[in-house]
Design an enzyme around this catalytic site. Structure first.
Site, short mmCIF file in Angstrom:
data_model
loop_
_atom_site.label_atom_id
_atom_site.label_comp_id
_atom_site.label_asym_id
_atom_site.label_seq_id
_atom_site.Cartn_x
_atom_site.Cartn_y
_atom_site.Cartn_z
N TYR A 19 0.87 -1.19 0.00
CA TYR A 19 0.00 0.00 0.00
C TYR A 19 0.90 1.23 0.00
O TYR A 19 1.66 1.45 0.95
CB TYR A 19 -0.86 -0.04 1.26
CG TYR A 19 -1.88 1.06 1.40
CD1 TYR A 19 -2.81 1.32 0.39
CD2 TYR A 19 -1.94 1.82 2.57
CE1 TYR A 19 -3.76 2.31 0.54
CE2 TYR A 19 -2.89 2.81 2.72
CZ TYR A 19 -3.80 3.06 1.71
OH TYR A 19 -4.74 4.04 1.87
N TYR A 173 -11.88 -4.00 6.88
CA TYR A 173 -10.58 -3.72 7.51
C TYR A 173 -10.72 -2.67 8.61
O TYR A 173 -10.30 -2.86 9.75
CB TYR A 173 -9.58 -3.22 6.45
CG TYR A 173 -8.26 -2.81 7.06
CD1 TYR A 173 -7.29 -3.77 7.34
CD2 TYR A 173 -8.00 -1.49 7.41
CE1 TYR A 173 -6.10 -3.41 7.95
CE2 TYR A 173 -6.81 -1.12 8.01
CZ TYR A 173 -5.87 -2.08 8.28
OH TYR A 173 -4.70 -1.73 8.90
N HIS A 174 -11.33 -1.53 8.27
CA HIS A 174 -11.41 -0.44 9.23
C HIS A 174 -12.39 -0.71 10.36
O HIS A 174 -12.34 -0.06 11.40
CB HIS A 174 -11.75 0.87 8.52
CG HIS A 174 -10.66 1.35 7.62
ND1 HIS A 174 -10.71 1.20 6.26
CD2 HIS A 174 -9.47 1.94 7.89
CE1 HIS A 174 -9.61 1.68 5.73
NE2 HIS A 174 -8.84 2.13 6.69
N LYS A 532 -11.48 17.32 16.11
CA LYS A 532 -10.62 16.69 15.10
C LYS A 532 -10.45 17.67 13.94
O LYS A 532 -11.28 17.73 13.03
CB LYS A 532 -11.23 15.38 14.60
CG LYS A 532 -10.96 14.22 15.55
CD LYS A 532 -11.20 12.86 14.91
CE LYS A 532 -10.23 12.52 13.83
NZ LYS A 532 -8.83 12.40 14.24
N ASP A 536 -8.45 14.21 8.73
CA ASP A 536 -8.21 12.87 9.29
C ASP A 536 -9.52 12.29 9.82
O ASP A 536 -10.14 12.86 10.70
CB ASP A 536 -7.17 12.98 10.42
CG ASP A 536 -7.08 11.70 11.22
OD1 ASP A 536 -7.21 10.62 10.62
OD2 ASP A 536 -6.88 11.79 12.44
N HIS A 538 -9.76 9.10 11.07
CA HIS A 538 -9.54 8.04 12.07
C HIS A 538 -9.98 8.58 13.43
O HIS A 538 -9.22 9.25 14.12
CB HIS A 538 -8.07 7.64 12.11
CG HIS A 538 -7.67 6.75 10.98
ND1 HIS A 538 -6.83 7.15 9.98
CD2 HIS A 538 -8.01 5.47 10.68
CE1 HIS A 538 -6.66 6.16 9.11
NE2 HIS A 538 -7.37 5.13 9.52
#
Length: 659
Positions: A19, A173-174, A532, A536, A538
């Site tokens: 990746y 995945y996340h 935040k 981003d 996450h």
């Protein structure tokens, strides 16, 4: 007589990917060509956050984010440079892109046409999974229903025009990175897949639908509990086969195959003793390669130093060598499935399937994945809180973090701190190229292409043909996304953090007493604002800090992701915040915090303590403290209760006066 080694039939290895993408299209192109020369067999493109969220590099929200977590692609020229001297007709390219997937695929097709490729032969994947963006990654643009329609547009276009392309990659995945249990990961991913297939079914003739089902692929996570993870993959295979057969009547077994790629878990990689991550990555890879029945079709591995920052080319090469050694030096690919008929494996697979079916029934009763987004988000935040609690209580051992913490300094770190740092000048240079591109294009052609794109979106037509025309005309990423925003509106996903305390307050009595005492001194409840800034998405860390602060008795304010420093300062004024906490994991902490601190002082909030959490090298942490940041936290600061007591201390008016 035994067979010689040369006579043994070996399975073909999975696609070996890294990746990758950073700084600029030109730098990323050099990295791709170098990786291909070293034995990589497919490309996996990482885009930067402005590209993922539909902003050009000069947008206010893009500040500090350009080229940080991937490559910036603003227009056809960038995409052309990205794949210079890489023949796309011969390549298998995975693009980790979601909200802007129709646009990036349009640019890819336009570049392939320029290369003279037969576009019907293009092979690869666009991730194109918006539901997991609302739940765990945050790079969504539009509300769920129009986003689902755009996913359908890509799938319908590919089915007709690029038949070997995977138009949608259901990404669990996340979900695991956000704390999902194996059962939740199975159920939430499969619920997403059924939502997409329900959208696609009316778009194609009934006899062709099974072939479209066969193009849906998955992208999963494999964690450190590798026996459970291997069983999870076998459960995925069985459940997907079951859903395709019973829900959609797909009779041909090849169209019911569970086709997946994997990146192994980054959540469990540690900043402390980072060399241990090499073993973690190898063990996690075994979960998706050992069982032939549930083996990944493509594997990409993180690097040992991803908890510290951006890996260098050498670090990525080391991870690639791990795959090559397993695929080519061992005898793994010479055997049938190693686990068939194993009673322990069979029992675990059945238990996981039962748990997933129960969760799927819950989601179905709410109307499916789109209607259950808020429910799924709150379940993930709860599960992640449980995971962190187990680490804090030492119920879950993490070597080098809560056990065996003493060790020798790592010689791998070197003078550069063991990571690659993106030159801040990259952003200005990218903006210069963007302005040059705008100046040289045909404005009339751009205007016409944008009008056609907007009409297609407004009228409910497939946006892919108009997007490809816009790509050729020189339209930019921000301009394409602006049309989608104008037609469908913007969306703010649920945070999963309610205002009411959870049932996880056991052991917090001392902190709750301290919060009460400081609140009495302040004359009102201690107000903690969590923000935040930047792009981003996450949000796991911010959610867990807000979750714990709430359970400790603080009055929390957390509005979710993607705020400008200006918006956070306005919220601090409106809420009369006693402490402001910022979470930034994309590496853009220096410019964003610098901007925010300046605005705080100008607004008369210079006395309000600011704390910052993220993947922050020590040199940067010093710079942040020099700017006036009161505390800097990194992944090694996993004890949330220590952070909570710091917040109480910082808010204490007596302590502030003493300073």
């Amino acid at each position: 007589m035994s067979q010689t080694q040369n006579e043994i039939q070996r399975d073909r290895p999975w696609l070996i990917r890294t990746y990758a993408g950073h700084s600029t299209a030109k730098a990323s192109n050099a990295l791709y060509r170098s990786n291909l020369a070293r034995g990589q067999t497919g490309l996996s493109v990482a885009f930067d956050l402005p590209t993922q969220t539909g902003y050009d590099s000069d947008h206010v929200l893009a500040r500090g984010e350009v080229g940080k977590v991937g490559v910036p692609v603003c227009h056809l020229g960038d995409m052309r440079t990205l794949f210079d001297d890489i023949p796309l007709e011969q390549m298998n390219t995975s693009m980790t892109i979601n909200a802007t997937a129709p646009w990036l695929l349009a640019l890819y097709v336009a570049v392939a046409e320029e290369q003279g490729a037969d576009t019907t032969k293009l092979q690869g994947t666009v991730q194109n999974d918006l539901i997991k963006e609302y739940l765990s990654r945050g790079t969504y643009i539009c509300p769920p229903k129009p986003s689902l329609k755009l996913i359908g547009d890509v799938a319908e276009y590919c089915y007709t025009n690029i038949p070997k392309w995977n138009p949608m990659n259901v990404c669990s995945y996340h979900l695991q990175e956000a704390g999902a249990t194996p059962e939740q990961e199975l159920a939430f991913a499969l619920a997403t897949a059924t939502a997409v297939l329900d959208e696609l079914k009316p778009r194609v003739p009934a006899e062709d639908f099974p072939r479209l089902v066969g193009r849906i692929s998955f992208f999963v996570n494999a964690g450190i509990r590798f026996v459970t993870e291997m069983c999870k993959m076998r459960a995925f295979v069985d459940l997907w086969d079951e859903i395709c057969a019973t829900r959609y009547g797909v009779e041909d077994a090849k169209y019911r195959r569970f086709r997946y790629g994997v990146q192994v878990n980054s959540l469990g990689l540690t900043e402390q003793q980072p060399e241990n991550n090499v073993y973690r990555i190898l063990i996690e890879m075994l979960a998706v390669t050992l069982s032939k029945k549930a083996r990944a079709r493509a594997v990409q591995l993180p690097a040992w130093n991803e908890a510290l920052g951006l890996p260098r080319p050498w670090d990525q090469q080391w991870s690639m060598r791990m795959q090559q050694i397993l695929a080519y030096e061992t005898d793994l690919l010479e055997f049938d499935d190693l686990f068939d008929g194993n009673p322990a494996v069979d029992a675990k697979v059945e238990a996981l399937k039962e748990g997933a079916r129960h969760e799927l029934a819950n989601i179905d009763s709410m109307g499916g994945a789109v209607d259950a987004i808020e429910y799924m988000k709150s379940r993930l935040v709860d599960s992640n809180a449980d995971r962190l609690n187990r680490i804090e209580r030492n119920d879950t051992v993490v070597v080098g973090v809560n056990k065996w913490t003493e060790g020798e300094p790592s010689p791998l770190m070197g003078e550069d701190g063991g990571i690659m740092v993106v030159d801040p000048a990259v952003e200005a240079e990218q903006i210069d190229r963007l302005n040059e591109w705008r100046a040289q294009r045909d404005d009339a052609a751009v205007k016409e292409a944008l009008a056609e794109l907007r009409a297609a979106a407004s009228e409910g037509r497939n946006v892919m043909p108009a997007s490809i025309k816009a790509a050729r005309a020189g339209v930019t990423t921000g301009e394409w996304a602006a049309q989608m925003r104008a037609v469908h509106g913007e969306y703010r996903g649920p945070t999963g953090v309610s205002g009411s305390p959870s049932n996880k307050t056991e052991g917090l009595d001392d902190i709750r007493d301290a919060v009460d005492a400081v609140s009495d001194k302040l004359g009102r409840r201690l107000k903690f604002l969590v923000g935040k800034p930047g792009l981003d998405g996450h949000s796991n860390g911010a959610e867990q800090i807000a979750f714990r602060a709430r359970d400790c008795g603080m009055d929390i304010s957390y509005e979710g992701i993607r705020l400008t420093p200006e918006e956070i300062v306005s919220a601090a004024i409106e809420d009369q915040a006693h402490v402001v906490g910022l979470s930034i994991l994309s590496g853009s902490h220096i410019p964003l915090v610098e901007d925010l601190m300046k605005r705080m002082r100008e607004a008369g909030l210079g006395n309000v303590p600011v704390i910052v959490g993220g993947i922050i090298p020590e040199d940067d942490a010093r710079r942040l403290r020099d700017m006036g940041v009161a505390r800097v936290y990194t992944p090694k600061d996993f004890e949330l209760n220590t952070i909570m007591m710091d917040i109480v201390t910082l808010a204490d008016p007596r302590a502030v006066a003493a300073e």
